[in-house]
Design a protein around this motif. Structure first.
Motif, PDB file in Angstrom:
ATOM      1  N   LEU A   3       1.637   1.469   7.118  1.00  0.00           N
ATOM      2  CA  LEU A   3       1.473   1.574   5.700  1.00  0.00           C
ATOM      3  C   LEU A   3       1.597   0.206   5.193  1.00  0.00           C
ATOM      4  CD1 LEU A   3       3.161   5.103   5.237  1.00  0.00           C
ATOM      5  CD2 LEU A   3       0.635   4.659   5.125  1.00  0.00           C
ATOM      6  N   PHE A   4       2.635  -0.460   5.407  1.00  0.00           N
ATOM      7  CA  PHE A   4       3.014  -1.913   4.532  1.00  0.00           C
ATOM      8  C   PHE A   4       1.878  -2.772   4.956  1.00  0.00           C
ATOM      9  CE2 PHE A   4       7.796  -0.568   4.648  1.00  0.00           C
ATOM     10  CZ  PHE A   4       7.833  -0.549   3.057  1.00  0.00           C
ATOM     11  N   SER A   5       1.245  -2.733   6.115  1.00  0.00           N
ATOM     12  CA  SER A   5       0.199  -3.549   6.274  1.00  0.00           C
ATOM     13  C   SER A   5      -1.113  -3.284   5.036  1.00  0.00           C
ATOM     14  CB  SER A   5      -0.535  -3.429   7.782  1.00  0.00           C
ATOM     15  OG  SER A   5      -1.042  -2.074   7.763  1.00  0.00           O
ATOM     16  N   ILE A   6      -1.159  -2.135   4.683  1.00  0.00           N
ATOM     17  CA  ILE A   6      -1.913  -1.752   3.638  1.00  0.00           C
ATOM     18  C   ILE A   6      -1.594  -2.236   2.159  1.00  0.00           C
ATOM     19  CG2 ILE A   6      -3.194  -0.001   2.512  1.00  0.00           C
ATOM     20  CD1 ILE A   6      -3.029   1.935   5.044  1.00  0.00           C
ATOM     21  N   THR A   7      -0.276  -2.120   1.925  1.00  0.00           N
ATOM     22  CA  THR A   7       0.404  -2.340   0.747  1.00  0.00           C
ATOM     23  C   THR A   7       0.326  -3.894   0.538  1.00  0.00           C
ATOM     24  OG1 THR A   7       2.556  -2.162   1.507  1.00  0.00           O
ATOM     25  CG2 THR A   7       1.419  -0.437   0.322  1.00  0.00           C
ATOM     26  N   ASN A   8       0.650  -4.603   1.468  1.00  0.00           N
ATOM     27  CA  ASN A   8       0.722  -6.111   1.640  1.00  0.00           C
ATOM     28  C   ASN A   8      -0.412  -6.987   1.722  1.00  0.00           C
ATOM     29  OD1 ASN A   8       3.325  -6.087   1.471  1.00  0.00           O
ATOM     30  ND2 ASN A   8       3.670  -6.126   3.663  1.00  0.00           N
ATOM     31  N   ASP A   9      -1.837  -6.042   1.637  1.00  0.00           N
ATOM     32  CA  ASP A   9      -3.222  -6.660   1.578  1.00  0.00           C
ATOM     33  C   ASP A   9      -3.593  -6.473   0.206  1.00  0.00           C
ATOM     34  OD1 ASP A   9      -5.660  -7.487   1.956  1.00  0.00           O
ATOM     35  OD2 ASP A   9      -6.301  -5.950   3.344  1.00  0.00           O
ATOM     36  N   PRO A  10      -3.853  -7.652  -0.307  1.00  0.00           N
ATOM     37  CA  PRO A  10      -4.305  -7.594  -1.667  1.00  0.00           C
ATOM     38  C   PRO A  10      -5.781  -7.100  -1.845  1.00  0.00           C
ATOM     39  CG  PRO A  10      -4.020  -9.869  -1.074  1.00  0.00           C
ATOM     40  CD  PRO A  10      -3.351  -8.990   0.023  1.00  0.00           C
ATOM     41  N   GLY A  11      -6.465  -6.996  -0.770  1.00  0.00           N
ATOM     42  CA  GLY A  11      -7.790  -6.709  -0.894  1.00  0.00           C
ATOM     43  C   GLY A  11      -7.932  -5.259  -0.601  1.00  0.00           C
ATOM     44  N   SER A  12      -7.089  -4.504  -0.188  1.00  0.00           N
ATOM     45  CA  SER A  12      -7.187  -3.084   0.207  1.00  0.00           C
ATOM     46  C   SER A  12      -7.648  -2.372  -0.899  1.00  0.00           C
ATOM     47  CB  SER A  12      -5.802  -2.631   0.813  1.00  0.00           C
ATOM     48  OG  SER A  12      -4.816  -2.632  -0.424  1.00  0.00           O
ATOM     49  N   GLU A  45       3.776 -13.440  -7.601  1.00  0.00           N
ATOM     50  CA  GLU A  45       4.961 -13.045  -6.910  1.00  0.00           C
ATOM     51  C   GLU A  45       4.527 -11.873  -5.774  1.00  0.00           C
ATOM     52  OE1 GLU A  45       7.830 -14.088  -6.567  1.00  0.00           O
ATOM     53  OE2 GLU A  45       7.232 -15.565  -8.080  1.00  0.00           O
ATOM     54  N   VAL A  46       3.215 -11.309  -6.208  1.00  0.00           N
ATOM     55  CA  VAL A  46       2.288 -10.286  -5.283  1.00  0.00           C
ATOM     56  C   VAL A  46       2.049 -10.787  -3.866  1.00  0.00           C
ATOM     57  CG1 VAL A  46       0.305  -8.992  -5.348  1.00  0.00           C
ATOM     58  CG2 VAL A  46       1.389  -9.473  -7.412  1.00  0.00           C
ATOM     59  N   PRO A  47       2.428 -10.051  -2.912  1.00  0.00           N
ATOM     60  CA  PRO A  47       2.287 -10.503  -1.540  1.00  0.00           C
ATOM     61  C   PRO A  47       0.734 -10.723  -1.238  1.00  0.00           C
ATOM     62  CG  PRO A  47       3.803  -8.501  -1.594  1.00  0.00           C
ATOM     63  CD  PRO A  47       3.301  -8.639  -3.001  1.00  0.00           C
ATOM     64  N   GLY A  48       0.644 -11.821  -0.559  1.00  0.00           N
ATOM     65  CA  GLY A  48      -0.911 -12.083  -0.374  1.00  0.00           C
ATOM     66  C   GLY A  48      -1.808 -13.196  -1.316  1.00  0.00           C
ATOM     67  N   PRO A 105       3.729  -4.213  -5.469  1.00  0.00           N
ATOM     68  CA  PRO A 105       3.328  -4.214  -6.682  1.00  0.00           C
ATOM     69  C   PRO A 105       2.861  -2.679  -7.357  1.00  0.00           C
ATOM     70  CG  PRO A 105       2.387  -5.955  -5.528  1.00  0.00           C
ATOM     71  CD  PRO A 105       2.932  -5.360  -4.523  1.00  0.00           C
ATOM     72  N   SER A 106       2.754  -2.417  -8.559  1.00  0.00           N
ATOM     73  CA  SER A 106       2.129  -1.336  -8.925  1.00  0.00           C
ATOM     74  C   SER A 106       0.745  -0.890  -8.589  1.00  0.00           C
ATOM     75  CB  SER A 106       2.554  -0.902 -10.680  1.00  0.00           C
ATOM     76  OG  SER A 106       1.644  -2.029 -11.246  1.00  0.00           O
ATOM     77  N   VAL A 107       0.035   0.115  -8.699  1.00  0.00           N
ATOM     78  CA  VAL A 107      -1.214   0.141  -8.547  1.00  0.00           C
ATOM     79  C   VAL A 107      -2.001  -0.474  -9.597  1.00  0.00           C
ATOM     80  CG1 VAL A 107      -3.219   2.159  -8.710  1.00  0.00           C
ATOM     81  CG2 VAL A 107      -0.715   2.551  -7.669  1.00  0.00           C
ATOM     82  N   GLU A 123      -4.798  -3.309  -8.645  1.00  0.00           N
ATOM     83  CA  GLU A 123      -6.071  -3.287  -9.078  1.00  0.00           C
ATOM     84  C   GLU A 123      -6.540  -4.670  -9.475  1.00  0.00           C
ATOM     85  OE1 GLU A 123      -6.391   0.219 -11.516  1.00  0.00           O
ATOM     86  OE2 GLU A 123      -7.060   1.446 -10.141  1.00  0.00           O
ATOM     87  N   LYS A 124      -5.600  -5.234 -10.544  1.00  0.00           N
ATOM     88  CA  LYS A 124      -6.046  -6.512 -11.027  1.00  0.00           C
ATOM     89  C   LYS A 124      -6.158  -7.689  -9.946  1.00  0.00           C
ATOM     90  CE  LYS A 124      -3.654  -5.686 -15.448  1.00  0.00           C
ATOM     91  NZ  LYS A 124      -2.717  -5.914 -16.355  1.00  0.00           N
ATOM     92  N   VAL A 125      -5.275  -7.655  -9.119  1.00  0.00           N
ATOM     93  CA  VAL A 125      -5.366  -8.508  -7.933  1.00  0.00           C
ATOM     94  C   VAL A 125      -6.552  -8.398  -6.980  1.00  0.00           C
ATOM     95  CG1 VAL A 125      -4.190  -9.255  -5.970  1.00  0.00           C
ATOM     96  CG2 VAL A 125      -2.918  -8.937  -7.831  1.00  0.00           C
ATOM     97  N   ALA A 126      -6.734  -6.962  -6.854  1.00  0.00           N
ATOM     98  CA  ALA A 126      -8.065  -6.688  -6.091  1.00  0.00           C
ATOM     99  C   ALA A 126      -9.244  -7.362  -6.820  1.00  0.00           C
ATOM    100  CB  ALA A 126      -8.167  -5.441  -5.707  1.00  0.00           C
ATOM    101  N   LYS A 127      -9.348  -7.065  -7.932  1.00  0.00           N
ATOM    102  CA  LYS A 127     -10.212  -7.597  -8.881  1.00  0.00           C
ATOM    103  C   LYS A 127     -10.676  -9.375  -8.788  1.00  0.00           C
ATOM    104  CE  LYS A 127     -12.412  -7.808 -13.591  1.00  0.00           C
ATOM    105  NZ  LYS A 127     -12.364  -7.385 -14.987  1.00  0.00           N
TER     106      LYS A 127
END
Length: 688
Positions: free
Chosen positions: A438-447, A557-560, A498-500, A504-508
């Motif tokens: 689960l942490f591998s998902i939350t630490n991936d900014p592209g998930s 500060e966001v992982p990744g 990070p919050s959801v 989403e901002k980072v994924a963008k």
């Protein structure tokens, strides 16, 4: 065994006095080894006295090297300095000094004593001898005079002085080489190995073409010491290609010619030691003033503008090398005792190691027969570790083994309670595996957002279950320290997630990065280097990357995220470095062959571009970015003027003409550049 410690203390005390055998019938001479001794070897008019005077006088204001002289040394050097400055009073007669002049040639041997401070950590007593230069030549017995040999024998370092006049005079160079070679032989002794560092000091360097700065004083720069081991031709090549010489091209040419003249000095030196250095110094900084025939005995006087270059560097180097050699000698003396004591300890401990190995083998044998599918197996295993830990020899000599054994005992003793505890541990292990995924998902900014939400919710649920399980196990009296540590680390990691909305901002932003990378790859494929490398126009690719970098900083500060920011920084730094220093690209030409079609090309007076005729047989290089528009001229063999030309804009535009027909007016001509861009493209691509 504690008695051996006194030998370590004794080995470390190299300071103090040692005895040197005296002449027949005379007592042995006491040599104080707490004093650093530097031998100054130089022939007449090499500038030894002026060098020593300048080093002393200007060290007073130096933050690195300071020489404090007292008594006769101070009087001697202050008098020399007053003479050279043409001011002050004569230290001996008390009369006013009315004109600048160099000190008289040294006629008697003068012992110079200093308190030398190097930096903030090194303060030592220092001795040097100012010998008469006429005594430096080989005497009738084939050696250097005995008074010189006696001092150099106890020296910790030797500096050999030579001036441009001695280098350029073939006969004088031969005589000085003979003296230098004989000195090296005498110092090396029967072992043919020098145990002290040697410096070659070229004085009066202000007379050498291209010598302008103290930064040029030391020949072999930091990081280039390996070239000392090369044969002379390779050493010469490595010396003149050092990075710092790129700022002094004229000096590099002078240096190459000097080293070729110096080759005969390097041969006896390298045979006996690699601990050497070459210095170029100017004790006055400017050429002497001409006073006319007979003035001052030499017709020359020190200049008014007195600014020595590099004079402190030979002394600083000598002091550092002496300290390093003495430390190495201390280490060598200690190592002799270390080897002896190590052998003794090895023999003493070997028995206990063998005994310990037998005990461990017995323990391993017991472990190997247990299947660990019953609580009783864990109880037997705990008992075996406990018996090993309580063995008297293990307690005395193998503390690390005993500590590990106790840890194993505590683990297995806790597990051996009943099946319930085993079930709890298994459940907790499953939770650990789940949190890793689960942490591998939350630490991936592209998930994707949906997976991210589910992972956050699942982590919260697992943390609640884990805390309930920990309390349940603890209630039964079992140790839960390892559970508590894992739960704490999970809680901390979840708190930093990070919050959801931020995700989403980072994924963008990551999506924007992917678009930028596609843009880069397409333009690199199209050879559109002007777009990829132009830092002046914000509409070009570097400008877009800079704008994107600003967006990333909000989420530093966001992982990744830092991974993408680092890629952007690397690319922008590479582009800035290209703009500042430039890069050379090799190329060939097709379609211009005097033997086939009678044509060749030339460039205008563009800095960094080859001069002269270029045709299909050439392999040349150009410097990019071009500082001004490039004119490619087409010439016909035997024609006096160019028959055609092609103008290419400045910057990186010329690379876009790779394998394209050049813009000459004659449509029948098919002249093309073929640039070697593989390495250049790879360097750009690797950053993104």
């Amino acid at each position: 065994m504690l008695g051996f410690l006194r030998y370590f203390k004794k080995a470390a005390k190299l300071k103090g006095k040692i005895k040197r055998p005296g002449a027949p019938g005379e007592p042995a001479e006491q040599i104080d080894r707490s004093i650093y001794r530097i031998g100054i070897f130089g022939h007449k008019d090499t500038g030894k006295t002026v060098f020593l005077t300048s080093v002393y006088a200007f060290s007073k204001d130096s933050p690195e090297l300071q020489l404090l002289a007292m008594g006769e040394t101070q009087v001697y050097l202050e008098e020399n300095f007053n003479l050279m400055k043409g001011t002050g009073d004569d230290q001996i007669t008390g009369e006013k000094i009315s004109s600048r002049r160099f000190p008289e040639p040294t006629s008697d041997d003068k012992k110079l004593s200093f308190s030398a401070q190097l930096g903030k950590t090194m303060n030592v007593s220092l001795e040097m001898m100012d010998y008469s230069g006429k005594n430096m030549y080989i005497d009738s017995s084939g050696g250097i005079p005995q008074s010189l040999a006696d001092f150099f024998e106890i020296c910790d370092c030797v500096l050999f002085f030579i001036d441009p006049a001695g280098i350029n005079n073939e006969g004088e160079l031969t005589r000085r080489l003979a003296s230098f070679t004989r000195l090296i032989e005498q110092l090396s002794g029967s072992k043919k190995r020098l145990n002290i560092p040697v410096g070659l000091v070229v004085t009066k360097a202000d007379e050498l073409t291209g010598f302008k700065s103290g930064l040029q004083s030391t020949l072999i720069g930091n990081g280039s010491g390996y070239i000392k081991a090369y044969r002379f031709n390779d050493f010469l090549s490595g010396a003149v290609k050092q990075r710092y010489l790129s700022d002094y091209p004229e000096w590099a040419n002078t240096l190459k010619a000097l080293l070729i003249r110096f080759q005969s000095f390097f041969n006896p030196l390298v045979k006996n030691t690699l601990d050497y250095q070459v210095f170029f110094v100017s004790s006055i900084g400017n050429l002497p003033s001409d006073l006319g025939e007979g003035a001052g005995g030499t017709g020359k006087a020190p200049p008014k503008d007195f600014r020595p270059l590099g004079v402190s560097q030979p002394i600083e180097w000598a002091l550092k090398r002496i300290r390093a050699c003495r430390r190495a000698n201390v280490f060598g003396g200690i190592m002799k005792w270390v080897v002896f004591i190590s052998l003794l300890i090895t023999m003493t401990v070997s028995f206990f190691n063998i005994y310990n190995k037998m005990k461990i083998s017995s323990l391993v044998e017991k472990i190997s027969v247990l299947k660990l599918d019953r609580l009783e197996d864990y109880s037997q295993l705990a008992s075996a570790f406990n018996n090993y830990s309580n063995n008297i020899f293990v307690k005395m000599f193998f503390g690390d083994f005993r500590r590990l054994s106790n840890e194993k005992y505590n683990v297995f003793a806790g597990i051996s309670g009943d099946d319930w505890i085993r079930t709890q541990f298994q459940q907790f292990d499953l939770m650990k595996d789940s949190t890793t995924v689960l942490f591998s998902i939350t630490n991936d900014p592209g998930s994707d957002t949906e997976s991210y939400k589910k992972a956050l919710a699942s982590l919260g649920s697992i943390l609640t279950l884990a805390e309930d399980l920990e309390r349940s196990v603890k209630t039964q009296g079992y140790s839960t320290a390892w559970m508590t540590s894992d739960i704490s680390s999970w809680r901390e990691a979840l708190g930093n997630t990070p919050s959801v909305e931020d995700h989403e901002k980072v994924a963008k932003l990551i999506g924007e990065y992917d678009v930028l990378k596609q843009d880069f790859n397409q333009n690199l494929s199209d050879r559109n280097y002007a777009y990829l490398l132009d830092v002046a126009d914000s509409r070009q690719f570097p400008g877009k990357l800079s704008e994107f970098k600003g967006k990333l900083e909000e989420f530093a500060e966001v992982p990744g995220v830092n991974r993408y920011a680092e890629k952007v920084d690397n690319y922008l730094n590479l582009v800035a470095e290209l703009e500042r220093k430039g890069s050379y690209i090799y190329f060939t030409v097709s379609g211009a062959d005097p033997a086939v079609n009678g044509y060749y090309i030339t460039f205008g007076s563009q800095p960094g571009f080859p001069e002269g005729a270029i045709d299909a047989s050439s392999r040349e290089r150009i410097r990019i970015p071009a500082k001004e528009d490039i004119e490619v001229k087409l010439h016909q063999v035997n024609a006096t003027v160019a028959t055609d030309n092609c103008i290419i804009p400045a910057g990186f535009e010329i690379l876009s003409w790779n394998n394209k027909k050049l813009c000459f007016k004659n449509p029948n001509l098919n002249v093309r550049f073929r640039f070697d861009l593989n390495e250049f493209d790879s360097s750009l691509r690797s950053e993104l």
